[in-house]
Enzyme design. Structure first.
Site, PDB file in Angstrom:
ATOM      1  N   SER A 104      38.372  36.979  46.076  1.00 45.83           N
ATOM      2  CA  SER A 104      38.581  37.542  45.414  1.00 45.83           C
ATOM      3  C   SER A 104      38.061  39.191  45.649  1.00 45.83           C
ATOM      4  O   SER A 104      38.807  38.998  47.122  1.00 45.83           O
ATOM      5  CB  SER A 104      37.409  38.071  43.323  1.00 45.83           C
ATOM      6  OG  SER A 104      37.510  38.803  42.658  1.00 45.83           O
ATOM      7  N   GLU A 194      46.642  36.464  45.502  1.00 44.90           N
ATOM      8  CA  GLU A 194      46.333  35.713  44.632  1.00 44.90           C
ATOM      9  C   GLU A 194      46.031  37.419  43.904  1.00 44.90           C
ATOM     10  O   GLU A 194      45.700  38.185  44.858  1.00 44.90           O
ATOM     11  CB  GLU A 194      45.372  35.042  44.661  1.00 44.90           C
ATOM     12  CG  GLU A 194      44.022  35.217  44.618  1.00 44.90           C
ATOM     13  CD  GLU A 194      42.902  35.524  44.387  1.00 44.90           C
ATOM     14  OE1 GLU A 194      42.486  35.584  43.221  1.00 44.90           O
ATOM     15  OE2 GLU A 194      42.504  36.678  45.068  1.00 44.90           O
ATOM     16  N   HIS A 256      41.943  33.392  40.318  1.00 45.90           N
ATOM     17  CA  HIS A 256      41.084  32.971  39.728  1.00 45.90           C
ATOM     18  C   HIS A 256      41.570  31.823  38.622  1.00 45.90           C
ATOM     19  O   HIS A 256      41.304  32.624  37.308  1.00 45.90           O
ATOM     20  CB  HIS A 256      40.797  33.906  39.190  1.00 45.90           C
ATOM     21  CG  HIS A 256      40.244  35.301  39.891  1.00 45.90           C
ATOM     22  ND1 HIS A 256      40.586  35.880  40.583  1.00 45.90           N
ATOM     23  CD2 HIS A 256      38.900  36.155  40.257  1.00 45.90           C
ATOM     24  CE1 HIS A 256      39.605  36.865  42.005  1.00 45.90           C
ATOM     25  NE2 HIS A 256      38.766  36.608  40.559  1.00 45.90           N
TER      26      HIS A 256
END
Length: 285
Positions: A104, A194, A256
């Site tokens: 992230s 992502e 995630h």
């Protein structure tokens, strides 16, 4: 990478950490036979951050300079990692420097540090471990303990076979770094992307930003993890902005997701996209 009894230092370079999520993750690490130690930032708070920039930056720098033969595993992402980059500009790995794990918002730190010679894996944060499916968590444990090799399967979008170092991670974070000294050099690389919680038009904005900056002209292949939208919504955007020769694969268990997995950054990887399927693995000479 891991052996029973290994030390794991859990640090927080970005958002403030939720105690319950952290404790769940620490319990999992202990069940794996590891010995986690929690750093000061994990229980610090400054606005929405895990302590102010000085605290977080000095702690990370000290850990990278002084720790040996251990893993530095991020407690969570959120926001704040990029604010530490100027504090790490003159930092280079020493002998047996620690390995970093995170994903992230950690994308900003991991790619930058890998290019400077550190080792890092794109892997779920400690606070995310309790949100994973039990089967996926066991697969992650086997991977990190060296009981299986990094091998991920996805869906073919554009065929081709390429090799190159794997870089990337969170799309929004990478897009925000374009034009700064901290964006990774991606010429000849395989790029992985992502994201989560972003509206489709925002994903379009980030991808277009990368395209306008010439990033997709430099890379050898594109790997998509979870972007929070169906592929049929994402692929038309890619078709409009990607160079026609670029191999593209999607649907990899990275991001995630409760079924997320891990992969080393900066290491040479092999992407095979053929027959409707795609495979991402480490490339060995």
């Amino acid at each position: 990478m891991f052996n029973p009894g290994d030390r794991v230092i859990v640090f927080a370079p970005a958002g403030a950490v939720r105690e319950a999520d952290l404790e769940t993750g620490l319990d999992i690490l202990r069940k794996w036979g590891l010995e986690p130690r929690v750093s000061e930032t994990c229980r610090s708070r400054y606005r929405y951050l895990a302590g102010d920039d000085k605290l977080r930056g000095e702690e990370l720098r000290r850990l990278l300079e002084e720790e040996r033969d251990c893993v530095l595993w991020a407690a969570r992402g959120g926001f704040g990692s990029a604010r530490l980059l100027p504090r790490l500009e003159d930092l280079f790995p020493g002998r047996k420097s620690p390995i970093l794990l995170g994903f992230s918002d950690l994308t900003a730190l991991l790619n930058y540090l890998v290019i400077r010679g550190f080792r890092a894996w794109h892997a779920p944060t400690v606070s995310f471990l309790g949100k994973m499916h039990p089967g996926a968590r066991e697969e992650l444990r086997r991977l990190l303990f060296g009981e299986k090799i990094p091998l991920l399967c996805g869906i073919a979008l554009r065929e081709g076979t390429v090799e190159g170092p794997l870089f990337g991670g969170n799309l929004a974070t990478l897009s925000a770094l374009v034009g700064t000294p901290y964006f990774p050099e991606l010429r000849g690389a395989i790029l992985f992307l992502e994201d989560t919680g972003e509206a489709l038009y925002r994903l379009d904005r980030y991808l277009t930003h990368l395209a306008l900056a010439g990033i997709f002209q430099k890379i050898k292949g594109l790997v998509l993890g979870d972007l929070g939208h169906p592929l049929e919504a994402i692929f038309p955007i890619l078709e409009e902005i990607l160079p026609s020769h670029l191999p593209v694969a999607a649907g990899f268990p990275l991001g995630h997701l409760p079924g997320t997995q891990a992969f080393p950054l900066g290491e040479r990887a092999r992407l095979e996209v053929r027959g409707g399927r795609a495979f991402l693995t480490q490339a060995y000479d």
